[in-house]
Write an enzyme that holds these catalytic residues in place. Structure first.
Site, PDB file in Angstrom:
ATOM      1  N   TYR A 279       0.474  -1.007   0.499  1.00 25.22           N
ATOM      2  CA  TYR A 279      -0.123   0.033   0.125  1.00 25.22           C
ATOM      3  C   TYR A 279       0.652   1.400   0.054  1.00 25.22           C
ATOM      4  O   TYR A 279       1.445   1.067   0.915  1.00 25.22           O
ATOM      5  CB  TYR A 279      -0.322   0.026   1.151  1.00 25.22           C
ATOM      6  CG  TYR A 279      -1.939   1.054   1.048  1.00 25.22           C
ATOM      7  CD1 TYR A 279      -1.930   2.283   0.901  1.00 25.22           C
ATOM      8  CD2 TYR A 279      -3.041   0.451   2.176  1.00 25.22           C
ATOM      9  CE1 TYR A 279      -2.606   3.280   0.963  1.00 25.22           C
ATOM     10  CE2 TYR A 279      -4.384   2.000   2.015  1.00 25.22           C
ATOM     11  CZ  TYR A 279      -3.905   2.765   2.068  1.00 25.22           C
ATOM     12  OH  TYR A 279      -4.778   3.798   2.628  1.00 25.22           O
ATOM     13  N   TYR A 327      -2.362   4.491  -9.502  1.00 25.94           N
ATOM     14  CA  TYR A 327      -3.359   3.618 -10.793  1.00 25.94           C
ATOM     15  C   TYR A 327      -5.266   4.799  -9.778  1.00 25.94           C
ATOM     16  O   TYR A 327      -5.495   5.286 -10.744  1.00 25.94           O
ATOM     17  CB  TYR A 327      -3.694   2.506 -10.060  1.00 25.94           C
ATOM     18  CG  TYR A 327      -4.562   1.693 -10.077  1.00 25.94           C
ATOM     19  CD1 TYR A 327      -5.404   1.297 -11.536  1.00 25.94           C
ATOM     20  CD2 TYR A 327      -5.299   1.056  -9.186  1.00 25.94           C
ATOM     21  CE1 TYR A 327      -6.938   0.491 -11.196  1.00 25.94           C
ATOM     22  CE2 TYR A 327      -7.126   0.313  -8.954  1.00 25.94           C
ATOM     23  CZ  TYR A 327      -7.149   0.182 -10.235  1.00 25.94           C
ATOM     24  OH  TYR A 327      -8.711  -1.002 -11.117  1.00 25.94           O
TER      25      TYR A 327
END
Lengths: 381, 139
Positions: A279, A327
Site C-alpha cells: 500500500y 492507479y
C-alpha cells in the site's frame, strides 16, 4: 487463521474509478458489491456475512438487503479490508457464516454522501498533542518519518522519486489507471512541493471508487466461475494512532508483526513470492514494506527498487496496478491492492505477471498506525 | 509563526491536566514510573511499560534534539509561509510533535539531531502550547 481453508471466489471494483460525482459513497459500496456478486455468480441471498470499513456494516447490509449472521466493522484505516479477509476466514472456519461479502466504497474526491471524518476532537491524544502543530492531513503526517529514515539508511530523494517513476511504468499498462504518462525522476522532483521532502507526485491520488470481495470455504471454491484465490496466510497489528509515538521512525512495528505472522501462517519463504502489493499512500511506503516484510535488509529497499527489481520485467513485480500513486486512491486503498492480487492470481491483470501463483498483499492503516497482510495463492500448496 | 487564533486548541482531560497546568507555568512535565523508572509521554496515570499505577510527575529539562520533520508548503491560516511539523526527542527519552520556531523553515536550517529547547506560547487562558527552538545543547 487456518491456512488454505478459505478462498476468494468473487472480486470486482466499481464500474467506474476516478471522479464519480453521480454516486454516493454508499452506492459505491453497492456498485462494487453487485459487480462482485455477478463475478461470483451469486445472489444477495447467498451472502450471510458482511464486513466493511468507512461505513457501518449495518448501513451496507441494510442498503443491499442482506440479513447477515456475522458482521465485522473493524475500521483501522486503509488496511481494514486485509483484516476483514483475516477475520472472515476465521469466522467461516468457526461456522459463524458461510459466504462473506467485504465491501469498500469511498467518495474520496467528490465527497458525495461521505460521512464525517471521525477525528478524535480536541480532547483526544492527537487533538491535544499533535493537531495544535497544524498538520494538514496525511501529506504532512505520514511523511514525517522519512527524513529520519533517509539519515539512518543513506536513502536519497532521487531514490524516493524513482518509486513514483516505476509505478507509473506499471500504470501505463493499465487502462483503468488515473495517470499513465511516463515520468522521469526530474519530473517528480520538480513537481510542486507538498510537504518537504515530498512533492505532489510522491503523494497518492484522491479519487472515488470501490471494490468488494466474496470469500467462502476452500472446499466450495471450485464451484464458482473464476479460478479460486486461496488465503494462505494472514497477519494484522496496530502500533500507535500518533505518528510522533512510533517506536522507531525507520521501521513500522505493525508492518513487522503483521508480515511475520502472515509468512508464518502461509509457511512460505520470500523466494516463493511472485507478486507483491505494498500500500503506497506515499512514495516511501514501499521502502518500509520491503524491509519490514523481510524482502530487503534494512536500508537496501531503495537500491532494490532503483535496480528495477520491482519494475516491469523485474524479479519481484510490485504495485502492478500503478499503486496509490498512479492507479487510484480513494482514501482507504487496501481494497484495490487486494483486487490487483486477485487479478494477478486469476491471470486477468492488465499488466499480468507471468506464472504468478503466490501474491503478498500488504496494507497500512492510518499513518503507520495499523497493518494487515494477506498472502494468497491460486493453488493449495 | 503568525496567527495563534487559527490553531486547534487542545482540550485537557483529567489524565492530561497536569501537563497543561505545567505548560501554563512554563514547565514541560513528563511522568516516570516509580516501579520500573520508565519515563513516558503522552500523559496517562499508569506506566505503559509495566502497567504500574505508581507514577510520578516531574519537570523535564526542556532540552531536545530534532528527530524528524516535514516542511508543509500548503497554506495554513496560522502561518505566513511554509512551516515545519516536527518530532523531537526529549533529553529524558520520550518524543513529541511540535513546530520548530525562531529559525528559518528550510532544510538547510533544520538539521536532524540539532539541539533544541522548549518555549511556550499561549493559545487561550488555559492552554499554553510547547514549541521548540534552536539552543539548549544537551549535557
Amino acid at each position: 487463521m487456518k491456512p488454505n481453508s478459505v478462498a476468494i471466489v468473487g472480486a470486482a471494483e466499481t464500474t467506474e474509478l476516478g471522479k464519480i460525482p453521480s454516486l454516493s459513497q454508499l452506492q459505491l459500496h453497492a456498485d462494487a458489491a453487485l459487480n462482485t456478486l455477478k463475478d461470483a455468480g451469486l445472489g444477495l441471498s447467498d451472502i450471510d456475512g458482511v464486513a466493511t470499513a468507512g461505513e457501518s456494516p449495518t448501513n451496507v447490509a441494510h442498503y443491499l438487503g442482506i440479513t447477515p449472521t456475522w458482521v465485522d466493522g473493524t475500521s483501522v484505516g486503509g488496511c481494514s479490508f486485509m483484516l476483514h479477509v483475516r477475520h472472515a476466514a476465521a469466522a467461516i472456519n468457526e461456522g459463524l457464516c458461510e459466504t462473506v461479502l467485504i465491501t469498500h466504497g469511498e467518495s474520496g474526491r467528490s465527497g458525495i454522501g461521505r460521512g464525517m471524518f471521525r477525528g478524535g476532537g480536541g480532547a483526544s491524544l492527537q487533538g491535544q498533542f499533535e493537531s495544535p502543530y497544524c498538520a494538514m492531513g496525511p501529506p504532512t503526517i505520514f511523511t514525517i518519518p522519512f527524513l529520519r529514515y533517509m539519515k539512518e539508511t543513506g536513502t536519497t530523494l532521487e531514490q524516493l522519486a524513482t518509486v513514483a517513476v516505476i509505478q507509473r511504468e506499471w500504470a501505463a499498462m493499465n487502462p483503468r489507471a488515473s495517470f499513465k504518462d511516463p515520468l522521469t525522476v526530474e519530473d517528480v522532483m520538480n513537481e510542486r512541493m507538498i510537504a518537504y521532502p515530498f512533492t505532489k507526485l510522491e503523494c497518492c491520488l484522491v479519487t472515488d471508487g470501490g471494490g468488494a470481495l466474496i470469500l467462502t470455504a476452500a472446499a466450495r471454491a471450485k464451484d464458482f466461475p473464476h479460478k479460486p484465490v486461496y488465503i494462505l496466510g494472514t497477519g494484522e497489528s496496530v502500533e500507535t494512532p500518533m505518528i510522533s509515538q512510533m517506536e522507531d521512525m525507520t521501521t513500522s512495528k505493525a508492518f513487522r508483526v503483521s508480515g511475520a505472522k502472515a509468512f508464518a501462517e502461509a509457511g512460505i519463504s520470500h523466494s516463493d513470492v511472485d507478486h507483491l502489493m505494498i500500500y503506497d499512500a506515499f512514495a516511501h511506503l514501499p521502502f518500509y514494506g520491503l524491509e519490514d516484510l523481510g524482502f530487503c535488509r534494512k536500508g537496501e529497499a531503495a537500491g532494490f527498487i532503483e535496480a528495477r527489481n520491482t519494475a516491469p520485467g523485474g524479479q519481484l513485480p510490485l504495485n502492478t496496478n500503478g499503486g496509490g500513486l498512479s492507479y487510484m486512491h480513494s482514501g482507504m486503498y487496501g481494497m484495490y491492492a487486494l483486487q490487483e492480487s486477485v487479478r494477478q492470481l486469476r491471470g486477468t491483470a492488465p499488466a499480468q505477471v507471468d506464472n504468478a501463483s503466490i501474491s503478498v498483499c500488504h496494507g497500512v492503516g492510518g499513518m503507520f498506525a495499523a497493518s494487515g497482510t494477506v498472502i494468497m495463492g491460486n493453488a493449495i500448496p | 509563526m503568525a496567527n495563534t487564533a487559527k490553531i486547534p486548541v487542545p482540550v485537557a482531560t483529567p489524565e492530561t491536566l497536569h501537563f497543561w497546568e505545567g505548560t501554563k507555568s512554563g514547565e514541560l512535565r513528563l511522568q516516570k514510573c516509580d516501579e520500573c523508572s520508565h519515563v513516558y509521554f503522552p500523559p496517562r496515570p499508569f506506566c505503559p511499560g509495566c502497567a504500574s499505577r505508581k507514577v510520578s510527575i516531574f519537570k523535564a529539562s526542556g532540552k531536545a534534539t530534532l528527530y524528524s520533520y516535514v516542511i508543509n508548503h500548503r497554506p495554513h491560516p496560522a502561518f505566513d509561509g511554509p512551516y515545519s511539523i516536527a518530532v523531537v526527542e526529549l533529553e529524558e527519552g520520550p518524543r513529541m510533535m511540535t513546530n520548530i520556531i525562531n529559525v528559518d523553515q528550510t532544510p538547510e536550517a533544520l538539521i536532524l539531531d540539532m539541539p533544541l529547547e522548549v518555549t511556550f506560547k499561549p493559545l487561550s487562558d488555559d492552554i499554553h502550547l510547547p514549541y521548540f527552538q534552536p539552543g539548549g545543547a544537551t549535557s
